[in-house]
Design a protein around this motif. Structure first.
Motif, mmCIF file in Angstrom:
data_model
loop_
_atom_site.group_PDB
_atom_site.id
_atom_site.type_symbol
_atom_site.label_atom_id
_atom_site.label_comp_id
_atom_site.label_asym_id
_atom_site.label_seq_id
_atom_site.Cartn_x
_atom_site.Cartn_y
_atom_site.Cartn_z
ATOM 1 N N ARG A 1 0.319 -1.149 -0.089
ATOM 2 C CA ARG A 1 0.205 0.049 0.166
ATOM 3 C C ARG A 1 0.527 1.224 0.020
ATOM 4 N NH1 ARG A 1 -2.968 -1.706 3.656
ATOM 5 N NH2 ARG A 1 -1.463 -0.195 5.273
ATOM 6 N N HIS A 2 2.080 1.432 1.154
ATOM 7 C CA HIS A 2 2.143 2.537 0.992
ATOM 8 C C HIS A 2 3.677 2.833 -0.480
ATOM 9 C CE1 HIS A 2 6.100 4.644 2.222
ATOM 10 N NE2 HIS A 2 6.796 4.477 1.533
ATOM 11 N N LEU A 3 4.372 1.323 -1.174
ATOM 12 C CA LEU A 3 4.580 0.976 -2.103
ATOM 13 C C LEU A 3 3.679 1.917 -3.078
ATOM 14 C CD1 LEU A 3 7.069 -1.519 -1.708
ATOM 15 C CD2 LEU A 3 8.148 1.088 -2.183
ATOM 16 N N ALA A 4 2.396 1.526 -3.460
ATOM 17 C CA ALA A 4 1.274 1.996 -4.433
ATOM 18 C C ALA A 4 1.651 3.315 -4.421
ATOM 19 C CB ALA A 4 0.277 1.278 -4.130
ATOM 20 N N TYR A 5 1.347 3.756 -2.678
ATOM 21 C CA TYR A 5 1.072 5.225 -2.984
ATOM 22 C C TYR A 5 2.063 5.952 -3.765
ATOM 23 C CZ TYR A 5 -2.595 4.413 0.361
ATOM 24 O OH TYR A 5 -3.548 3.818 1.064
ATOM 25 N N VAL B 1 -1.233 15.569 -1.868
ATOM 26 C CA VAL B 1 -2.968 14.791 -1.485
ATOM 27 C C VAL B 1 -2.705 13.636 -3.561
ATOM 28 C CG1 VAL B 1 -4.821 14.201 -1.470
ATOM 29 C CG2 VAL B 1 -3.587 16.316 0.282
ATOM 30 N N ILE B 2 -2.515 12.130 -2.663
ATOM 31 C CA ILE B 2 -3.455 11.565 -3.982
ATOM 32 C C ILE B 2 -5.473 11.897 -3.498
ATOM 33 C CG2 ILE B 2 -3.408 9.104 -4.133
ATOM 34 C CD1 ILE B 2 -0.814 8.906 -3.247
ATOM 35 N N PRO B 3 -5.515 11.554 -4.889
ATOM 36 C CA PRO B 3 -7.332 12.160 -4.756
ATOM 37 C C PRO B 3 -7.398 10.477 -4.065
ATOM 38 C CG PRO B 3 -6.591 12.101 -7.043
ATOM 39 C CD PRO B 3 -5.264 11.914 -6.365
ATOM 40 N N SER B 4 -8.929 10.862 -3.348
ATOM 41 C CA SER B 4 -9.575 9.823 -2.845
ATOM 42 C C SER B 4 -10.029 8.419 -3.236
ATOM 43 C CB SER B 4 -11.146 11.286 -2.825
ATOM 44 O OG SER B 4 -11.339 9.768 -1.647
ATOM 45 N N CYS B 5 -10.262 8.621 -4.597
ATOM 46 C CA CYS B 5 -10.488 7.529 -6.008
ATOM 47 C C CYS B 5 -10.103 6.684 -5.555
ATOM 48 C CB CYS B 5 -11.211 7.953 -6.927
ATOM 49 S SG CYS B 5 -10.188 8.966 -7.790
ATOM 50 N N VAL B 6 -7.965 7.092 -5.822
ATOM 51 C CA VAL B 6 -7.325 6.092 -5.868
ATOM 52 C C VAL B 6 -6.845 5.714 -4.319
ATOM 53 C CG1 VAL B 6 -4.694 6.506 -7.074
ATOM 54 C CG2 VAL B 6 -6.526 7.386 -7.993
#
Length: 143
Positions: free
Chosen positions: A93-97, A115-120
């Motif tokens: 999860r950390h690496l995906a972000y 900030v990464i979009p909420s949907c992602v």
């Protein structure tokens, strides 16, 4: 289609236009892919622009594929040391972000966060859930 089982759209406020966002714990995290310029640019590279970044065909190979994330883990470990005290889903999860940010923004530099979009975020959490449902959320850089 939203990927979150705990999905609560915030379309009522008029912010989400992709239809896949979820209510995040802080107002600053309530960002839709359709209001993030770098993400819009990535979506517009396709001949048929997807209605949401979670439908982009590049999301899976860049951010959700375990083999890609295993390689990213090796690179991360060489640069920063091991991700300590994390389950495999926590690490992925950390690496995906990180991969999503790199894919859309490129290298940001030390102590620069977006900030990464909420949907992602929702899609990544669906793929690599925390078994206790405890997520950290966006943390601004430390000074």
């Amino acid at each position: 289609m939203c990927y979150c089982t705990f999905h609560t759209q915030y379309c009522i406020s008029g912010r989400c236009t992709c239809g896949n966002c979820m209510k995040m714990p802080t107002e600053g995290e309530n960002v839709c892919c359709k209001e993030t310029l770098k993400v819009i640019r990535r979506m517009n590279e396709l001949p048929d622009t997807p209605t949401c970044m979670t439908y982009h065909p590049g999301l899976e190979p860049n951010c959700l594929n375990p083999y890609t994330l295993q390689n990213m883990n090796n690179i991360y470990r060489a640069d920063y040391g091991p991700l300590r005290g994390r389950t495999i889903h926590d690490r992925y999860r950390h690496l995906a972000y990180r991969s999503f940010v790199s894919w859309c923004w490129g290298y940001l530099g030390r102590r620069v966060r977006v900030v990464i979009p909420s949907c992602v975020v929702c899609r990544i959490r669906q793929e690599f859930p925390d078994l206790a449902g405890q997520y950290v959320g966006f943390r601004p850089p430390l000074d």
